[in-house]
Write an enzyme that holds these catalytic residues in place. Structure first.
Site, short mmCIF file in Angstrom:
data_model
loop_
_atom_site.label_atom_id
_atom_site.label_comp_id
_atom_site.label_asym_id
_atom_site.label_seq_id
_atom_site.Cartn_x
_atom_site.Cartn_y
_atom_site.Cartn_z
N GLY A 151 0.53 -1.15 -0.19
CA GLY A 151 -0.43 -0.09 0.02
C GLY A 151 1.11 1.15 0.01
O GLY A 151 0.22 2.34 0.25
N ALA A 167 8.28 1.61 -7.13
CA ALA A 167 9.56 2.87 -6.26
C ALA A 167 10.21 1.88 -6.88
O ALA A 167 11.35 1.80 -7.41
CB ALA A 167 9.13 2.88 -4.82
N ASP A 226 0.92 4.75 -9.56
CA ASP A 226 2.24 4.51 -8.70
C ASP A 226 3.03 4.74 -9.10
O ASP A 226 4.07 5.39 -8.66
CB ASP A 226 2.05 3.02 -7.99
CG ASP A 226 0.84 2.40 -6.84
OD1 ASP A 226 -0.44 3.36 -7.11
OD2 ASP A 226 0.85 1.48 -6.27
O1 PMV Z 1 -0.87 -1.17 -2.95
P1 PMV Z 1 -0.12 -0.66 -3.95
O2 PMV Z 1 0.40 0.39 -3.48
O3 PMV Z 1 0.40 -1.15 -5.10
O4 PMV Z 1 -1.83 0.55 -4.52
C1 PMV Z 1 -2.32 -0.47 -5.75
C2 PMV Z 1 -3.90 1.12 -6.04
C3 PMV Z 1 -4.35 0.26 -6.98
O5 PMV Z 1 -5.54 1.48 -6.99
C4 PMV Z 1 -5.21 -0.40 -6.00
C5 PMV Z 1 -4.14 0.03 -7.78
C6 PMV Z 1 -3.16 0.88 -9.40
O6 PMV Z 1 -2.68 -0.01 -9.78
O7 PMV Z 1 -4.11 1.72 -8.80
#
Ligand code: PMV
Length: 308
Positions: free
Chosen positions: A98, A104, A145
């Site tokens: 998250g 990164a 991201d």
């Molecule tokens: O969990 P993370 O940091 O990889 O964030 C994912 C974010 C989502 O909206 C669920 C997926 C995306 O590609 O935007």
């Protein structure tokens, strides 16, 4: 030796909704994953992961990481059989789910490769290569991201044929706390689950998606006006919408409540959900410390950082 960095990020509004074209707001945080690339005499890619974070994260994500590297190298047309490399990952960004650790790390690796092999990649190209790799972790990533990991800052992001990316300038950076549930979530599965339910219950889901869209425009105004009280309220609302699409989790809800009880202006899950991290808006060092230590007292890891 080549060297590169990629920022961690926090999604303040509309994770998941963003995958389906609803705008979202994210910010890079002041922590980075660093990558070193050296040529070596072995075969293909050797990966040494010195990142600290959630126990089991690197092992759990190893298959995704291997696929991501294959995708990135294919995209760049980089032949690792001809040019065997050793990649060493480090930096101060913990591998919590998250927090954008996957993006990164890909940005850092592409930048390090660019540095060592003088590939002449622009930031835009670094971002696109990392996006290809993100598909291994997230299935159908929105691209938010890798964009935050590449460019940094506070951003408005809308996925489309051509993504809309705008830098948002706020009066001054604001303190947040990110609480880690310690649960490693499979983002790809969670994203796929939302898509399935959206197809199965179109009426219910379209309504929630519309509300999330309205909310994020209001959030943008509140951020630009630096009305943090309103930003916090909207984060709370956004958490409800994320609960309604079933991407919350027991530990996430616990930490969200705990943060609010300790005075956070707002709190919500952030990123893929189910496990991973939540974010609390805690302007001022004192409030930030109070909320973070409340989480630590309950046995959770808490990260003190700023957005904007
Ligand atoms: O969990 P993370 O940091 O990889 O964030 C994912 C974010 C989502 O909206 C669920 C997926 C995306 O590609 O935007």
């Amino acid at each position: 030796m080549g060297f590169g960095k990629g920022y961690g990020k926090v999604i303040l509004f509309n994770e998941h909704f963003v995958v389906h074209g609803v705008p979202a707001i994210a910010s890079a945080i002041g922590l980075t994953t660093d990558a070193e690339v050296v040529r070596h005499s072995g075969k293909g890619i050797e990966l040494i992961d010195n990142r600290k974070g959630t126990k089991g994260y690197s092992k759990e994500k190893m298959e995704h990481q291997k696929e991501a590297l294959r995708r990135v190298m294919d995209y760049l047309g980089f032949d690792v059989e001809k040019n065997p490399i050793r990649i060493t990952l480090g930096g101060n960004l913990p591998t919590f789910s998250g927090i954008g650790a996957s993006a990164a790390n890909l940005v850092a690796i592409v930048r390090a490769l660019n540095d060592e092999f003088k590939l002449g990649l622009s930031d835009e190209e670094v971002n696109n290569a990392a996006y290809e790799g993100e598909k291994a972790f997230a299935g159908t990533p929105s691209g938010i991201d890798n964009t935050a990991a590449t460019f940094g800052g506070l951003i408005w992001f809308k996925r489309g044929e051509k993504n809309i990316i705008e830098r948002l300038q706020i009066k001054k950076p604001v303190e947040i706390v990110m609480g880690n549930t310690g649960v490693v979530a499979n983002t790809k599965e969670v994203v796929a689950g939302v898509r399935e339910r959206k197809e199965k219950y179109p009426e219910k889901y379209n309504k929630i998606f519309k509300e999330a869209e309205e909310l994020v425009y209001e959030a943008r105004e509140a951020l630009l006006k630096y009305d943090l009280k309103r930003v916090g309220e909207l984060m709370n609302e956004n958490h409800k919408q994320l609960q309604a699409i079933e991407v919350d989790g027991k530990e996430l809800n616990f930490l969200v409540e705990l943060a609010r009880d300790n005075g956070a202006l707002g709190a919500k899950l952030t990123g893929g959900g189910v496990g991973g991290c939540m974010v609390a808006l805690t302007p001022g060092k004192e409030l930030q410390e109070k909320v973070a230590s409340a989480m630590e007292k309950e046995g959770f890891q808490a990260l003190r950082t700023v957005v904007g």
